[in-house]
Design a protein around this motif. Structure first.
Motif, PDB file in Angstrom:
ATOM      1  N   LYS A   1     -12.339  -3.758   3.486  1.00 44.64           N
ATOM      2  CA  LYS A   1     -11.437  -4.510   4.368  1.00 44.64           C
ATOM      3  C   LYS A   1     -10.693  -5.625   3.639  1.00 44.64           C
ATOM      4  CE  LYS A   1     -13.993  -3.349   8.523  1.00 44.64           C
ATOM      5  NZ  LYS A   1     -14.856  -3.801   9.611  1.00 44.64           N
TER       6      LYS A   1
ATOM      7  N   GLU B   1       0.823  -1.205   0.000  1.00 44.65           N
ATOM      8  CA  GLU B   1       0.000   0.000   0.000  1.00 44.65           C
ATOM      9  C   GLU B   1       0.864   1.264   0.000  1.00 44.65           C
ATOM     10  OE1 GLU B   1      -3.287  -0.251   2.935  1.00 44.65           O
ATOM     11  OE2 GLU B   1      -2.367  -2.184   3.356  1.00 44.65           O
TER      12      GLU B   1
ATOM     13  N   PRO C   1      -5.155  -5.884   3.711  1.00 42.95           N
ATOM     14  CA  PRO C   1      -4.431  -4.619   3.939  1.00 42.95           C
ATOM     15  C   PRO C   1      -4.537  -4.155   5.384  1.00 42.95           C
ATOM     16  CG  PRO C   1      -6.562  -4.171   2.952  1.00 42.95           C
ATOM     17  CD  PRO C   1      -6.512  -5.649   3.157  1.00 42.95           C
ATOM     18  N   GLY C   2      -3.867  -4.816   6.281  1.00 37.95           N
ATOM     19  CA  GLY C   2      -3.879  -4.429   7.693  1.00 37.95           C
ATOM     20  C   GLY C   2      -5.182  -4.740   8.387  1.00 37.95           C
ATOM     21  N   VAL C   3      -5.825  -5.837   7.983  1.00 43.34           N
ATOM     22  CA  VAL C   3      -7.104  -6.225   8.584  1.00 43.34           C
ATOM     23  C   VAL C   3      -6.881  -7.416   9.519  1.00 43.34           C
ATOM     24  CG1 VAL C   3      -9.397  -7.169   8.119  1.00 43.34           C
ATOM     25  CG2 VAL C   3      -8.483  -5.352   6.669  1.00 43.34           C
TER      26      VAL C   3
ATOM     27  N   HIS D   1      -7.970  -6.066  -0.126  1.00 44.24           N
ATOM     28  CA  HIS D   1      -7.407  -5.441  -1.324  1.00 44.24           C
ATOM     29  C   HIS D   1      -8.388  -5.523  -2.487  1.00 44.24           C
ATOM     30  CE1 HIS D   1      -3.515  -4.806   0.354  1.00 44.24           C
ATOM     31  NE2 HIS D   1      -3.239  -6.081   0.509  1.00 44.24           N
TER      32      HIS D   1
ATOM     33  N   GLU E   1      -4.604   0.130  11.506  1.00 45.79           N
ATOM     34  CA  GLU E   1      -4.064   1.096  10.553  1.00 45.79           C
ATOM     35  C   GLU E   1      -2.539   1.174  10.627  1.00 45.79           C
ATOM     36  OE1 GLU E   1      -5.493   2.695   8.212  1.00 45.79           O
ATOM     37  OE2 GLU E   1      -7.598   2.292   8.671  1.00 45.79           O
TER      38      GLU E   1
ATOM     39  N   SER F   1      -5.916  -0.418  -1.066  1.00 40.13           N
ATOM     40  CA  SER F   1      -6.013  -0.560   0.392  1.00 40.13           C
ATOM     41  C   SER F   1      -7.376  -1.050   0.842  1.00 40.13           C
ATOM     42  CB  SER F   1      -5.691   0.773   1.077  1.00 40.13           C
ATOM     43  OG  SER F   1      -4.330   1.079   0.897  1.00 40.13           O
TER      44      SER F   1
ATOM     45  N   ALA G   1     -13.799  -8.488  11.891  1.00 40.58           N
ATOM     46  CA  ALA G   1     -12.744  -8.102  10.953  1.00 40.58           C
ATOM     47  C   ALA G   1     -12.551  -6.611  11.125  1.00 40.58           C
ATOM     48  CB  ALA G   1     -13.137  -8.429   9.519  1.00 40.58           C
ATOM     49  N   GLU G   2     -11.397  -6.228  11.618  1.00 43.71           N
ATOM     50  CA  GLU G   2     -11.163  -4.816  11.915  1.00 43.71           C
ATOM     51  C   GLU G   2      -9.782  -4.404  11.418  1.00 43.71           C
ATOM     52  OE1 GLU G   2     -13.301  -2.747  13.074  1.00 43.71           O
ATOM     53  OE2 GLU G   2     -14.864  -4.077  13.891  1.00 43.71           O
ATOM     54  N   ARG G   3      -9.664  -3.137  11.118  1.00 47.21           N
ATOM     55  CA  ARG G   3      -8.396  -2.638  10.607  1.00 47.21           C
ATOM     56  C   ARG G   3      -7.431  -2.263  11.730  1.00 47.21           C
ATOM     57  NH1 ARG G   3      -7.517  -1.089   5.249  1.00 47.21           N
ATOM     58  NH2 ARG G   3      -9.367  -1.361   3.938  1.00 47.21           N
TER      59      ARG G   3
ATOM     60  N   LYS H   1      -8.546 -10.408  11.387  1.00 49.90           N
ATOM     61  CA  LYS H   1      -9.750 -11.245  11.444  1.00 49.90           C
ATOM     62  C   LYS H   1      -9.665 -12.108  12.696  1.00 49.90           C
ATOM     63  CE  LYS H   1     -11.700 -11.334   6.897  1.00 49.90           C
ATOM     64  NZ  LYS H   1     -10.759 -11.404   5.791  1.00 49.90           N
TER      65      LYS H   1
END
Lengths: 530, 444
Positions: free
Chosen positions: A443, A373, B353-355, A445, B373, A423, B369-371, B357
């Motif tokens: 959530k 990203e 991408p930075g998630v 790509h 950052e 992202s 499922a949360e980011r 689970k």
């Protein structure tokens, strides 16, 4: 007789020569390649159902609003096109359709539009040089462009190719006659072409003819303007990512669609400035009476070329009409020092297709997914200007987007623009002003683009989720379903059917009730050419 | 208690030590649902268990490079790598690769292979040994820091330190930095690099060598003292992998889980071997490449780490368990590189991408499922005894509270982002950045 050309021109203008509800090339019927369809009556809810136990085939009895599902390979990045009753999609050979073609190959499969029955396939052997030029198992990436009885695409061997839309079943047509050798690769015992193989009319090898060094993958979805094909070359770095082996090779070329003859190459000399590779498929429009073709550069610059090549000395060139660097200064320099590519805060190339809409170009920067990203930028450019329009031509820009490979979808009904980014965010903006309306977090790509049609935005992601959002100023998720494998492709619509491929299957969804009544989907006809 | 003994617990612990271990591991089992290590040392990739557990419960939650909060020291590194630090007593050991500035074409020159030792208390450099490179001149530097030459994390038993480098070499050093033995790993048909970290079992050091060239994939066990090969197991059908094997205890017997399938799925992606001789006990379909499996509560969870299905399997079977012991699957888990972890009844999986689970370990039901950052997904998480998960690296770190509700306890940044996972020892966390080795801990 003058009547016929006039009639033809009229029909072309009205979009009636090619069935307007087909989706015959990347971007459908719009040469500006706006990811939009005027189709109506598209489904919100659909479900492919369950796999038959022990197989990779779906049991359609358990499905909802599903016309058919075809098994493709295991990696499917090619975008679907539909024309003349056939459906075309690029994939790999990990679900072999023909025993004589075994091993890692790039494949374009062709299916019957009504039934999903497999008809024939193009088999492309891998380059001996390996992943530096032709990454393993990626399959065929180009979305085929179909016109009449011809199919145009770029192979994973960095060739522009013309095929017979009916395959080998009706004989070996065209100048190219050595299909049996082609399918297996140079120096190997020839295969015997059969009715389910491709009939190559001509091919143009960009490595041999132009000295191109494709980086990892060749992907262009070629653009057809009258008798001329336009393609990016996928020229790029070598394995070390520190050297451009062919800096003088063109990034963008024009070919005669009938013969494959080179008509011209870009005059932009992008080679030495390539960040990584050249992977942006072109679009076109007539602006101020001049046909322009738009190319997203591997240097992060958007180029507009005059579609008519000009002879200079021995060569012919596509001359730049305008260009705009899409990376802002702050992505290039920090504290007086250049930001090194592919730093997450640094500059990017353009991988997306520039979209032309109402005398504007919309395009965003991004990078190879391997680079992860990073910062992005969507620009809206005034396509009526000339020269360096980096400053003067920017109508608005939006830096809320991250790196992206996706192209924008603009809904002419609402004037809303939709853009997916790598992202995992879908952005909705006012296309006129650039005002942000909302952002939706998928959530996961996203590699493909959004499609806007019938008041809905369709988009898939790496989790395999396929989401339907309302094409409205207020964010609303209408439905979401998981397709069982990553969705890296862009959904398209043809003849009332929504097609989307996951890595492993090609799905055709439609409104079953509407299809049962044989109601013809309403289509708003639009001019073929701006 | 010497923590290396937790690795082969049933073989080496004294009666008294077993008692101590049983007490604290039982307490922590209730919290984490898994066996966890003592606090003293961090001898290998992902700690004493190889599964990312620590018995610590008072690690600092917050730290900051800008304010210096809870940053005890930092010490410059020569070169960079993906290797995690390891800690034994007062020694912090890290592997890096370094190209001298005069090297213009990195694809033609193997970088220096550094094994450096720092004093845990204050970061003072103690020694820095150059390992003569192996035979493989690599050209694929996609993996970043150190060009992938210093990807494997070293391992120690407190007597010797064993380290592998991407030039295809394995070496043993003593705690004074003297090379005791060195062995080139041939053939070296790896994909991108040799990424798997060596592990120990009894008197052997074990290196998983899954290769891009099928037929070359194998796991090798060398005598710890001499480097002589003691046994090997070939995997003729296996594609490449960079996963580090883990040794788990199932029904009081050790199993070594080996995960590899190349770029796709295979019928034998996860294989359970006897760590004493490499004999294969069971295998399961799925994908394996970058990540190590997670294990707790009778469930092994694994995915490739490069995208593909996630699989939860009961490790109590024999032979092909794909049809009999798979408890649940997730059809598509995006690229992750780092490894998953199971805490109590929940599986935690950070992926791009930075998630993050979270699934129920028993059913696979998605809990959230949360980011997270700004997180790299390359580094593997560490679960502490207070039920906290540290997604830690020398850049942005998230600390979350485990449980069915997503709760972020802290977000920290050392500004030296790298792919290496953290090490935890004696109330401190050690992080290898691109420039420095950092120590996090409460200041006196």
């Amino acid at each position: 007789m003058k009547t016929l050309p006039i009639l033809t021109a009229t029909l072309v203008l009205c979009g009636l020569v090619s069935n307007a509800t087909d989706w015959p090339q990347w971007g459908g019927n719009d040469p500006g390649r706006n990811m939009y369809s005027p189709a109506k009556g598209l489904p919100v809810n659909f479900d492919p159902g369950k796999l038959k136990p022990g197989t990779e085939d779906y049991d359609l009895k358990t499905a909802k609003n599903t016309k058919w599902i075809a098994k493709v390979g295991t990696q499917t990045y090619g975008n679907t096109t539909v024309s003349g009753g056939k459906v075309f999609v690029g994939t790999n050979n990990e679900t072999p359709r023909d025993k004589k073609h075994a091993g890692d190959r790039s494949i374009m499969m062709v299916f019957d539009e009504k039934t999903g029955e497999f008809l024939w396939q193009l088999v492309v052997p891998k380059l001996a040089s390996g992943r530096v030029n032709d990454w393993e198992y990626l399959g065929l990436l180009s979305a085929p462009t179909v016109e009449g009885d011809r199919v145009y695409l770029v192979t994973s061997r960095c060739e522009v190719m013309c095929l017979d839309v009916n395959g080998f079943a009706n004989g070996n047509d065209g100048a190219f006659q050595d299909e049996g050798q082609y399918y297996v690769g140079p120096g190997k015992p020839k295969a015997e072409p059969g009715p389910r193989d491709a009939d190559i009319i001509w091919k143009y090898d960009m490595m041999d003819e132009l000295g191109v060094f494709p980086h990892n993958a060749s992907n262009c979805s070629v653009l057809l303007v009258d008798d001329v094909l336009f393609a990016c070359t996928s020229n790029g770095q070598d394995w070390t990512h520190s050297n451009i082996p062919s800096p003088l090779a063109p990034s963008f070329i024009a070919l005669n669609k009938k013969s494959g003859e080179l008509l011209g190459e870009d005059d932009a000399k992008i080679g030495p400035r390539i960040f990584h590779g050249i992977w942006s498929s072109p679009s076109t429009a007539k602006v101020n009476g001049k046909q322009l073709v738009f190319h997203g550069g591997g240097d992060g610059v958007l180029y507009a070329f005059d579609a008519k090549p000009v002879k200079e000395g021995e060569d012919k060139f596509l001359k730049r009409v305008f260009w705009a660097d899409c990376n802002p200064p702050e992505y290039k320099m920090k504290d007086g020092k250049p930001i090194k590519y592919p730093d997450a805060s640094g500059p990017s190339e353009i991988n997306a297709t520039p979209v032309f809409y109402k005398n504007r170009i919309y395009v965003a920067v991004g990078q190879d997914p391997e680079h992860g990203e990073g910062v992005g930028r969507l620009v809206c450019l005034d396509a009526t200007k000339t020269g360096d329009i980096t400053k003067s031509g920017v109508i608005w820009d939006y830096k809320g987007v991250h790196r992206t490979m996706s192209s924008v979808s603009i809904d002419p009904v609402t004037g809303l623009l939709f853009l997916a980014d790598f992202s995992g965010f879908v952005h909705c903006l006012d296309a006129e002003t650039g005002k942000l309306q909302w952002v939706h977090d998928m959530k996961a790509h996203m590699w493909g683009s959004t499609l806007v049609a019938d008041g809905k935005v369709y988009v898939g992601d790496e989790d395999g989720d396929f989401t339907v959002l309302a094409a409205s100023k207020e964010k609303k998720v209408l439905s979401e379903i998981n397709l069982g494998a990553s969705v890296y492709s862009t959904p398209i619509v043809a003849n009332g059917v929504l097609y989307v491929s996951s890595q492993t299957h090609l799905f055709g969804f439609h409104d079953s009730a509407r299809a049962a009544t044989d109601e013809v989907p309403k289509v708003e006809l639009k001019p073929k050419k701006p | 208690m010497p923590l290396k003994r937790l690795i082969d617990l049933d073989q080496t612990l004294s009666r008294k030590e077993r008692g101590r271990f049983a007490r604290f591991s039982m307490t922590l089992f209730l919290l984490a649902g898994a066996q966890v290590a003592g606090a003293g040392d961090w001898p290998q990739f992902r700690g004493p268990t190889g599964l990312g557990y620590t018995e610590e419960k008072n690690l600092p939650l917050k730290w900051s490079a800008k304010t210096g909060e809870n940053v005890l020291w930092k010490s410059p590194l020569k070169g960079a790598g993906h290797a995690s630090p390891i800690v034994w007593g007062d020694a912090v050991v890290v592997c890096t690769a370094y190209w001298p500035p005069e090297v213009a074409e990195r694809e033609k020159v193997i970088p220096e292979h550094h094994v450096s030792c720092h004093q845990a208390g204050d970061g003072k450099p103690l020694w820095d040994t150059l390992i003569p490179p192996g035979p493989w001149v690599r050209k694929d530097f996609r993996s970043g820091a150190g060009g992938g030459y210093a990807a494997p994390t070293p391992v120690t038993d407190g007597k010797l330190i064993y380290c592998a480098f991407g030039s295809s070499v394995l070496a043993a050093l003593d705690f004074q930095g003297k090379i005791i033995w060195r062995k080139e790993i041939v053939p070296y048909t790896f994909d991108v690099t040799l990424g798997s970290s060596p592990i120990l079992y009894r008197d052997t050091v074990i290196l998983f060598c899954a290769s891009a060239k099928k037929g070359d994939s194998r796991i090798l066990a060398f005598d710890k003292a001499s480097g002589e090969e003691k046994w090997r197991q070939q995997f003729p059908e296996m594609g490449f992998s960079h996963s580090t094997p883990v040794i788990i205890q199932v029904n009081a017997k050790p199993q070594m889980l080996v995960l590899g399938s190349g770029g796709g799925n295979s019928a034998k992606a996860l294989q359970s071997l006897d760590p004493a001789d490499g004999k294969i006990r069971w295998w399961c379909r799925g994908g394996g490449d970058a990540s190590s499996p997670a294990y707790s509560s009778g469930v092994v969870y694994f995915d490739s780490g490069r995208g593909g299905a996630g699989v939860a399997v009961d490790p109590a079977g024999t032979g092909d368990v794909s049809e009999t012991h798979i408890r649940w699957t997730v059809s598509q888990v995006p690229e992750a590189i780092g490894s998953p972890v199971i805490v109590g009844p929940l599986v935690y999986r950070l992926h791009t991408p930075g998630v993050l689970k979270c699934w129920e370990a028993a059913t696979g039901k998605l809990v959230y499922a949360e980011r997270l950052e700004g997180m790299t997904t390359w580094a593997s998480p560490i679960a502490d005894a207070a039920g906290r998960l540290f997604f830690a690296n020398a850049g942005v770190t998230h600390v979350i509270q485990t449980g069915p509700e997503f709760r972020v306890l802290a977000v920290n940044d050392l500004g030296d982002s790298n792919h290496a996972s953290a090490a935890v020892a004696n109330g401190r966390m050690f992080l290898a950045g691109l420039k420095n080795l950092h120590c996090i801990g409460a200041k006196p």
